[in-house]
Design a protein around this motif. Structure first.
Motif, PDB file in Angstrom:
ATOM      1  N   HIS A 127       0.361  -1.172   0.373  1.00 27.87           N
ATOM      2  CA  HIS A 127      -0.476   0.363  -0.105  1.00 27.87           C
ATOM      3  C   HIS A 127       0.756   1.522  -0.235  1.00 27.87           C
ATOM      4  O   HIS A 127       0.627   2.747   0.405  1.00 27.87           O
ATOM      5  N   HIS A 128       2.053   1.054  -0.829  1.00 27.94           N
ATOM      6  CA  HIS A 128       2.982   2.713  -1.430  1.00 27.94           C
ATOM      7  C   HIS A 128       3.436   3.189  -0.152  1.00 27.94           C
ATOM      8  O   HIS A 128       4.771   3.920   0.107  1.00 27.94           O
ATOM      9  N   THR A 129       3.537   1.808   1.465  1.00 32.48           N
ATOM     10  CA  THR A 129       4.721   3.036   2.808  1.00 32.48           C
ATOM     11  C   THR A 129       5.936   3.250   2.061  1.00 32.48           C
ATOM     12  O   THR A 129       6.535   1.845   1.858  1.00 32.48           O
ATOM     13  N   THR A 130       6.777   3.930   2.245  1.00 38.20           N
ATOM     14  CA  THR A 130       7.632   4.794   2.028  1.00 38.20           C
ATOM     15  C   THR A 130       8.390   4.305   3.338  1.00 38.20           C
ATOM     16  O   THR A 130       9.404   3.469   3.484  1.00 38.20           O
ATOM     17  N   LEU A 131       7.796   4.215   4.417  1.00 35.09           N
ATOM     18  CA  LEU A 131       8.928   4.138   6.013  1.00 35.09           C
ATOM     19  C   LEU A 131       8.216   3.726   6.611  1.00 35.09           C
ATOM     20  O   LEU A 131       7.193   4.551   6.965  1.00 35.09           O
ATOM     21  N   ILE A 132       8.162   2.695   7.856  1.00 32.53           N
ATOM     22  CA  ILE A 132       8.107   2.376   8.749  1.00 32.53           C
ATOM     23  C   ILE A 132       8.703   2.843   9.868  1.00 32.53           C
ATOM     24  O   ILE A 132       9.747   2.250  10.592  1.00 32.53           O
ATOM     25  N   SER A 133       8.069   3.346  11.156  1.00 31.80           N
ATOM     26  CA  SER A 133       8.302   4.263  12.367  1.00 31.80           C
ATOM     27  C   SER A 133       8.287   3.678  13.489  1.00 31.80           C
ATOM     28  O   SER A 133       6.789   3.623  13.735  1.00 31.80           O
ATOM     29  N   VAL A 134       9.071   3.048  13.839  1.00 32.25           N
ATOM     30  CA  VAL A 134       8.627   1.985  15.321  1.00 32.25           C
ATOM     31  C   VAL A 134       8.805   2.855  16.398  1.00 32.25           C
ATOM     32  O   VAL A 134       9.654   3.897  16.223  1.00 32.25           O
ATOM     33  N   ALA A 135       7.575   3.722  16.703  1.00 29.16           N
ATOM     34  CA  ALA A 135       7.611   4.683  18.216  1.00 29.16           C
ATOM     35  C   ALA A 135       7.457   3.901  19.754  1.00 29.16           C
ATOM     36  O   ALA A 135       7.621   4.828  20.351  1.00 29.16           O
ATOM     37  N   GLY A 136       7.863   2.736  19.983  1.00 27.23           N
ATOM     38  CA  GLY A 136       6.951   2.899  20.995  1.00 27.23           C
ATOM     39  C   GLY A 136       8.613   2.392  21.960  1.00 27.23           C
ATOM     40  O   GLY A 136       8.044   1.089  22.809  1.00 27.23           O
ATOM     41  N   LEU A 137       9.601   2.849  21.708  1.00 23.15           N
ATOM     42  CA  LEU A 137      10.619   1.925  22.189  1.00 23.15           C
ATOM     43  C   LEU A 137      10.884   2.984  23.321  1.00 23.15           C
ATOM     44  O   LEU A 137      12.371   2.555  23.301  1.00 23.15           O
ATOM     45  N   ASP A 138      10.580   2.183  23.945  1.00 26.85           N
ATOM     46  CA  ASP A 138      11.119   2.802  25.705  1.00 26.85           C
ATOM     47  C   ASP A 138       9.902   2.225  26.710  1.00 26.85           C
ATOM     48  O   ASP A 138       9.379   1.593  26.784  1.00 26.85           O
ATOM     49  N   ALA A 139      10.449   2.671  28.275  1.00 27.82           N
ATOM     50  CA  ALA A 139      10.017   2.064  29.130  1.00 27.82           C
ATOM     51  C   ALA A 139       9.486   2.204  29.659  1.00 27.82           C
ATOM     52  O   ALA A 139       8.458   2.025  30.620  1.00 27.82           O
ATOM     53  N   TYR A 140       8.090   3.176  29.006  1.00 28.27           N
ATOM     54  CA  TYR A 140       6.619   3.831  29.312  1.00 28.27           C
ATOM     55  C   TYR A 140       5.606   3.147  29.224  1.00 28.27           C
ATOM     56  O   TYR A 140       4.436   2.714  28.943  1.00 28.27           O
ATOM     57  N   HIS A 141       5.970   1.972  27.768  1.00 26.47           N
ATOM     58  CA  HIS A 141       5.135   0.929  27.426  1.00 26.47           C
ATOM     59  C   HIS A 141       5.509  -0.540  27.843  1.00 26.47           C
ATOM     60  O   HIS A 141       5.750  -0.888  28.153  1.00 26.47           O
ATOM     61  N   ARG A 142       4.596  -0.736  28.623  1.00 25.15           N
ATOM     62  CA  ARG A 142       4.108  -1.736  29.216  1.00 25.15           C
ATOM     63  C   ARG A 142       4.359  -3.232  28.373  1.00 25.15           C
ATOM     64  O   ARG A 142       4.420  -3.432  26.944  1.00 25.15           O
ATOM     65  N   GLY A 143       5.306  -3.845  29.403  1.00 26.87           N
ATOM     66  CA  GLY A 143       5.903  -5.264  28.555  1.00 26.87           C
ATOM     67  C   GLY A 143       7.538  -5.116  28.306  1.00 26.87           C
ATOM     68  O   GLY A 143       8.639  -5.175  27.731  1.00 26.87           O
TER      69      GLY A 143
END
Length: 336
Positions: A127-143
């Protein structure tokens, strides 16, 4: 424009303590279906009123080359079942069709990362996505409280991206044929090191930004948001079509894309001292024409949080100015 940060859904599978927006959380049953149906109706109309071309001139280069701009589609969590098929994928197709033959556009999908699978990545690329940006790599996200857990998720996703021929993110300009991936989170060295006085981050007493932290004078703040056609120009758009000069959002939107094209909205604000001050990264000067001196603005930037003591930040001053002046009954501002 160089960039549009386009929040396409309030729906999220998390209720993170550090989130800047209270409306990002799980929704269920009839309410969830009502929200999804509303998004199916409004998102296409919003895209219709985005700029006719998403290109800009790079002021950092002598010959002012024309570069492709970018549209960042974010949530909430855009990869949730229902959101992904009913909202995100149609939006990606509409955006691609709108800018095909008009200079093109980079399409970035932002996700927390824990819902990413190889089949979903394949669909995003189709579906034409150029870049996938993963924004959840921090200690505030459970798990992901421990560094080992964050490292494991990043390694897993890197493996998926690499197998599918994607490349690590590089600064623009980027190849139009390659596809990229990127990781970040709310860490001290990345976005966002200082938590800002918004949403649950503010309610939970997590903000560490003081008066020296001028969010307005940085990328994704208000800096250069009026500079249409040139590097640095970015606005934020929410699922209701509201337009803001920064991703943290002023108390009053500058317009709505269900009513007017974005280019018309921004053009109507040119010369308005309030919004010119924001665009210059000088929020403390936004109220001068209304009798708010810089000293007044800085004093209004102070607040006594429930946790005790005194907190002072320019975003607080911006909120107070909007509440006490721009949102005052009967006030008509330049630009409408």
């Amino acid at each position: 424009m160089e960039s549009i940060y386009f929040v396409v859904s309030w729906l999220c599978h998390r209720t993170c303590v550090h989130c800047y927006e209270e409306r990002f959380h799980p929704y269920y049953g009839e309410e969830r279906e009502r929200i999804l149906e509303g998004l199916r109706q409004t998102i296409p109309r919003i895209i219709e009123n985005l700029p006719a071309r998403m290109v800009y001139r790079d002021l950092q280069q002598r010959d002012l080359p024309e570069q492709r701009g970018r549209i960042i589609l974010a949530g909430g969590e855009v990869l949730l079942e229902g959101v992904r098929e009913k909202v995100l994928y149609p939006a990606l197709e509409q955006i691609q069709a709108k800018y095909r033959g008009q200079g093109g556009v980079e399409i970035i999908v932002q996700t927390t990362g824990d819902l990413v699978t190889a089949p979903i990545v394949r669909e995003l690329l189709e579906h034409h996505t150029t870049l996938i940006s993963v924004a959840g790599l921090d200690a505030y996200h459970r798990g992901l409280e421990d560094q080992e857990e964050r490292d494991a998720l990043q390694a897993k996703l890197t493996g998926i991206f690499d197998v599918l021929g994607m490349k690590p993110w590089t600064p623009p300009p980027r190849s139009e044929s390659d596809r990229y991936y990127h990781f970040f989170g709310a860490t001290p060295d990345q976005w966002i090191g200082k938590l800002w006085p918004r949403g649950r981050a503010w309610r939970n007493g997590l903000s560490t930004a003081d008066i020296t932290e001028n969010f307005c004078n940085r990328w994704s703040g208000g800096l250069n948001f009026l500079q249409q056609g040139f590097s640095g120009s970015e606005v934020s758009v929410d699922p209701d079509g509201n337009v803001y000069p920064c991703c943290l959002k002023t108390k009053k939107p500058v317009g709505n894309l269900l009513e007017r094209p974005l280019e018309d909205i921004l053009r109507s604000l040119e010369g308005n001292p309030v919004y010119e001050a924001i665009s210059m990264g000088r929020p403390e000067r936004m109220g001068i024409q209304y009798g708010w001196s810089v000293e007044t603005f800085l004093e209004k930037s102070k607040v006594a949080p429930a946790s005790g003591g005194t907190y002072q930040n320019l975003c607080i001053g911006c909120d107070r100015f909007h509440e006490e002046v721009l949102l005052a009954p009967g006030l008509v501002t330049i630009g409408g």
